[in-house]
Design a protein around this motif. Sequence first.
Motif, short mmCIF file in Angstrom:
data_model
loop_
_atom_site.label_atom_id
_atom_site.label_comp_id
_atom_site.label_asym_id
_atom_site.label_seq_id
_atom_site.Cartn_x
_atom_site.Cartn_y
_atom_site.Cartn_z
N GLN A 1 6.84 13.43 -1.40
CA GLN A 1 6.99 12.52 -2.53
C GLN A 1 6.44 11.12 -2.25
O GLN A 1 5.88 10.49 -3.15
CB GLN A 1 8.47 12.42 -2.91
N PHE A 2 6.58 10.63 -1.02
CA PHE A 2 6.31 9.21 -0.76
C PHE A 2 5.11 8.94 0.15
O PHE A 2 4.63 7.81 0.18
CB PHE A 2 7.55 8.54 -0.18
N ASP A 3 4.63 9.90 0.89
CA ASP A 3 3.45 9.68 1.75
C ASP A 3 2.20 9.93 0.91
O ASP A 3 1.56 10.98 0.99
CB ASP A 3 3.51 10.61 2.96
N LYS A 4 1.82 8.93 0.14
CA LYS A 4 0.76 9.08 -0.85
C LYS A 4 -0.60 9.36 -0.23
O LYS A 4 -1.41 10.11 -0.80
CB LYS A 4 0.67 7.83 -1.73
N ASN A 5 -0.88 8.78 0.92
CA ASN A 5 -2.21 8.97 1.53
C ASN A 5 -2.20 10.04 2.62
O ASN A 5 -3.19 10.23 3.33
CB ASN A 5 -2.73 7.65 2.10
N HIS A 6 -1.07 10.72 2.79
CA HIS A 6 -0.97 11.89 3.69
C HIS A 6 -1.35 11.56 5.14
O HIS A 6 -1.92 12.40 5.84
CB HIS A 6 -1.84 13.04 3.17
N ASP A 7 -0.98 10.35 5.59
CA ASP A 7 -1.27 9.99 6.98
C ASP A 7 -0.05 10.15 7.88
O ASP A 7 -0.06 9.75 9.04
CB ASP A 7 -1.81 8.57 7.08
N LEU A 8 1.03 10.72 7.33
CA LEU A 8 2.27 10.96 8.05
C LEU A 8 2.89 9.67 8.59
O LEU A 8 3.48 9.64 9.67
CB LEU A 8 2.07 11.97 9.19
N ARG A 9 2.78 8.62 7.82
CA ARG A 9 3.46 7.36 8.07
C ARG A 9 3.82 6.74 6.73
O ARG A 9 3.22 7.07 5.70
CB ARG A 9 2.57 6.38 8.87
N PHE A 10 4.79 5.83 6.74
CA PHE A 10 5.13 5.08 5.54
C PHE A 10 4.79 3.62 5.79
O PHE A 10 5.44 2.94 6.59
CB PHE A 10 6.62 5.20 5.21
N PHE A 11 3.74 3.13 5.10
CA PHE A 11 3.31 1.76 5.27
C PHE A 11 3.38 1.01 3.94
O PHE A 11 3.14 1.59 2.87
CB PHE A 11 1.88 1.67 5.81
N ASP A 12 3.68 -0.28 4.00
CA ASP A 12 3.52 -1.20 2.88
C ASP A 12 4.14 -0.66 1.59
O ASP A 12 5.35 -0.52 1.50
CB ASP A 12 2.04 -1.55 2.70
N ALA A 13 3.30 -0.37 0.60
CA ALA A 13 3.80 0.07 -0.70
C ALA A 13 4.60 1.35 -0.59
O ALA A 13 5.58 1.56 -1.33
CB ALA A 13 2.64 0.25 -1.68
N GLU A 14 4.22 2.25 0.32
CA GLU A 14 4.97 3.49 0.51
C GLU A 14 6.39 3.20 1.00
O GLU A 14 7.36 3.80 0.54
CB GLU A 14 4.26 4.40 1.51
N ASN A 15 6.49 2.27 1.93
CA ASN A 15 7.81 1.92 2.44
C ASN A 15 8.66 1.27 1.36
O ASN A 15 9.86 1.54 1.25
CB ASN A 15 7.67 0.97 3.64
N THR A 16 8.04 0.41 0.56
CA THR A 16 8.75 -0.21 -0.56
C THR A 16 9.20 0.84 -1.56
O THR A 16 10.33 0.79 -2.08
CB THR A 16 7.85 -1.24 -1.26
N ASP A 17 8.34 1.82 -1.83
CA ASP A 17 8.65 2.88 -2.78
C ASP A 17 9.84 3.71 -2.32
O ASP A 17 10.75 4.01 -3.10
CB ASP A 17 7.41 3.76 -2.96
N ILE A 18 9.85 4.08 -1.05
CA ILE A 18 10.95 4.90 -0.55
C ILE A 18 12.25 4.09 -0.49
O ILE A 18 13.34 4.62 -0.72
CB ILE A 18 10.59 5.51 0.82
N HIS A 19 12.14 2.78 -0.23
CA HIS A 19 13.32 1.93 -0.28
C HIS A 19 13.89 1.88 -1.68
O HIS A 19 15.10 2.10 -1.90
CB HIS A 19 12.97 0.51 0.19
N ASP A 20 13.03 1.61 -2.66
CA ASP A 20 13.51 1.38 -4.03
C ASP A 20 13.99 2.67 -4.70
O ASP A 20 14.89 2.62 -5.54
CB ASP A 20 12.40 0.76 -4.87
#
Length: 215
Positions: A55-74
């Motif tokens: 659901q949240f790893d939009k670029n499929h790099d197996l990390r949560f960075f920047d906007a992805e981290n914000t998205d999973i937080h919110d």
Amino acid sequence: MLASVLWAGSGVPASAHPHVWIDADAQMIFEDDKITAIRLHWVFDDLFSLTLIDQFDKNHDLRFFDAENTDIHDNAFALLSEVSWLTHLRRNEELVTFAGATDFKADITDDRRVSYDFTLTLKEPLDPIKDAIALSVYDAEFYIDVAFTQVDPILFKGNRHLKCHYEMSEDEKNRIYFDLVSPIRADLACQNEVADAGSASPDRGLSAGDFVSAE
């Protein structure tokens, strides 16, 4: 249902209990020899981790960075405030209310399990010398099984003039899930003494009866 706070559409039957598993450890943060915050580290089970990654790893790099981290937080973390972030801190058997959660960071481990790191701040400092302090991590509805890790479940940081330890036990006073489950609690104890120079290393997890002063 608490599971909907964390994810939607996983396909897990609503009747299953539990259906998410979390390994958790906690670091008690001291200032002026009072507990002012708790730093939590969670690692989710493989299946739920896969759901979060999809659901949240939009670029499929197996990390949560920047906007992805914000998205999973919110969208997956913030609502946990309604259930005290599954963290139950007691002073003299009375629940303590947290001021809020800060420093949230989601990540993905090498074995593709999602982790959360965050800090729960207290509204007022707690005195572990004066009061009986106990910490538990659980979901009262038991949709989520939260368990302390086997290694270093409780750490201490900043207790410069205190030696602190913990003892694990089943909390028979606060059973959950229709009184069927006894959550594990860590009862803290501190002594107003300075550790010897040759004592255990700072911030080390302790077995029952051990003491340490952390820088």
